[in-house]
Design an enzyme around this catalytic site. Sequence first.
Site, PDB file in Angstrom:
ATOM      1  N   ARG A  53      12.971  -4.274   6.395  1.00 24.57           N
ATOM      2  CA  ARG A  53      13.774  -4.875   4.879  1.00 24.57           C
ATOM      3  C   ARG A  53      15.310  -4.612   5.159  1.00 24.57           C
ATOM      4  O   ARG A  53      15.945  -4.485   4.164  1.00 24.57           O
ATOM      5  CB  ARG A  53      13.592  -3.965   4.065  1.00 24.57           C
ATOM      6  CG  ARG A  53      11.322  -3.646   3.670  1.00 24.57           C
ATOM      7  CD  ARG A  53      11.648  -2.514   2.904  1.00 24.57           C
ATOM      8  NE  ARG A  53      12.198  -3.014   1.627  1.00 24.57           N
ATOM      9  CZ  ARG A  53      12.613  -2.127   0.417  1.00 24.57           C
ATOM     10  NH1 ARG A  53      13.027  -1.190   0.683  1.00 24.57           N
ATOM     11  NH2 ARG A  53      12.997  -2.062  -0.931  1.00 24.57           N
ATOM     12  N   HIS A  93       5.196   6.366  -2.655  1.00 24.99           N
ATOM     13  CA  HIS A  93       6.638   6.744  -3.304  1.00 24.99           C
ATOM     14  C   HIS A  93       6.751   7.896  -3.637  1.00 24.99           C
ATOM     15  O   HIS A  93       7.650   9.140  -3.134  1.00 24.99           O
ATOM     16  CB  HIS A  93       7.957   6.314  -4.643  1.00 24.99           C
ATOM     17  CG  HIS A  93       7.257   3.887  -3.836  1.00 24.99           C
ATOM     18  ND1 HIS A  93       7.399   3.436  -5.527  1.00 24.99           N
ATOM     19  CD2 HIS A  93       7.754   3.915  -2.970  1.00 24.99           C
ATOM     20  CE1 HIS A  93       7.533   1.899  -4.495  1.00 24.99           C
ATOM     21  NE2 HIS A  93       8.205   2.258  -3.838  1.00 24.99           N
ATOM     22  N   ALA A 106       3.079   1.504   3.017  1.00 26.21           N
ATOM     23  CA  ALA A 106       4.396   1.018   2.830  1.00 26.21           C
ATOM     24  C   ALA A 106       5.403   1.448   1.772  1.00 26.21           C
ATOM     25  O   ALA A 106       6.417   1.170   1.656  1.00 26.21           O
ATOM     26  CB  ALA A 106       3.756  -0.502   2.280  1.00 26.21           C
ATOM     27  N   CYS A 160       1.172  -1.161  -0.057  1.00 23.44           N
ATOM     28  CA  CYS A 160      -0.126  -0.275   0.138  1.00 23.44           C
ATOM     29  C   CYS A 160       1.025   1.204  -0.391  1.00 23.44           C
ATOM     30  O   CYS A 160       2.154   0.987  -0.415  1.00 23.44           O
ATOM     31  CB  CYS A 160      -0.563  -0.017   1.499  1.00 23.44           C
ATOM     32  SG  CYS A 160       0.352   0.021   2.829  1.00 23.44           S
TER      33      CYS A 160
END
Length: 481
Positions: free
Chosen positions: A97, A196, A66, A63
């Site tokens: 990550r 992003h 994220a 999403c």
Amino acid sequence: MSLANEQTKEATQALIDEVLEAYPEKSRKRRAKHIGIQKAEAKDCDVKSNVKSIPGVMTIRGCAYAGSKGVVWGPIKDMIHISHGPVGCGYYSWSGRRNYYIGVTGVDSWGTMHFTSDFQEKDIVFGGDKKLAKVIDEINDLFPLVNGISIQSECPIGLIGDDIEAVARNKSAEIGKPIIPVRCEGFRGVSQSLGHHIANDTIRDWVFEKSEPRAELETTPYDVTIIGDYNIGGDAWSSRILLEEIGLRVIAQWSGDGTLAELENTPKAKVNLIHCYRSMNYIARHMEEKFNIPWMEYNFFGPSQIAESLRKIAALFDDKIQANAEAVIAKYQPLVDGIIAKYKPRLNGKKVMLYVGGLRPRHVVDAYHDLGMEVTGTGYEFAHNDDYQRTTHYTKEGTLIYDDVTAYEFEKFVEKLDPDLVASGIKEKYVFQKMGKPFRQMHSWDYSGPYHGYDGFAIFARDMDMAINNPVWNLTKAPWA
């Protein structure tokens, strides 16, 4: 076109038709636009992308939250990133990550710590602005060396209309540190890709527009940035070593092992070097327009692409840098020859199917080719059309291309094409291992890495060999096989 290629394409198209047959007619028509076969001389992969997933299928996408918190903002180590909303989203994204960093956690770096406003029912009813302000005060008291705070909004924040921008402005003036509100609620957009973009825009509006480059940074003709490298397993460090070896100075890393000061200093760079084009091309284009800073996408996966990228980067500078690039390529050639001599006989002819996000569905292709392996299928979780345009010169004619592939489709493609290795994400890992398929996790390198650079190629080759040639696959059998 050879007869063999034509037969392969016909067989692949028949496979696509067979897999899609399981869907209702409307869904079948929609999904058919997202799956294709690489054609010779094509300018793109002829698949539709960046549209909403079909309700009811198992998509692997994330999403907007994220995309912002987990990718762009989260790795900035000297800031604290508040997951503003219920605890679940923040906990799920906590330290997920492997964004390596140098620092003392809890003192001057906070990358692996989790901060949340822990929304409850009363916060949904009465609003969470006061709670957010209190969280910021507590952070400032407990961690006085923090250089800034970001507010990563989860879904409820956008639904109830909390004014996080007002809180950010007021508290920033009060504590004297930057506070960046990010409207990255998970329901926005169709995937993490919009996250992003939103994160890039907040850097533009709340960092570049509200601060100046640090006066103490003296510029040189060789200043560059690494943008879109999140230092998974140390990747950005491996890239930085090569750039510094050819004589360039890296003044900022975005955002793995990065700092707020590096973001602020980026407008002083001579060139922005973009690793993950999808997540950071927005801010690169903005800096090109506003600050006249050119940018280029580079690829440090595998020796073929490393050499090509080093030469392209060096071509942007003077003869000295170009000579240095050739010297560095020559320096590492014996290492490359040794890696290929050791692993290519064990991996030559092995087939791989990829499905990842960001840049990896294209960038890692030639690293496999360098080892004599063949990529028979590849696709992206959240690509746009320009990503597929950038993929065509990596993939060969007849390669199966799939966008936002569903869990069902991917399993069927793997079952029928029978690759020697599946390289995808954590959500897919255990499904394919239970099918008896060797698997490598290509989002965070299965706790290995780095994979960038020449030293990283040695680790990459070892890991692929370790997965494919592990004797365990001869000792296990899927229950349904």
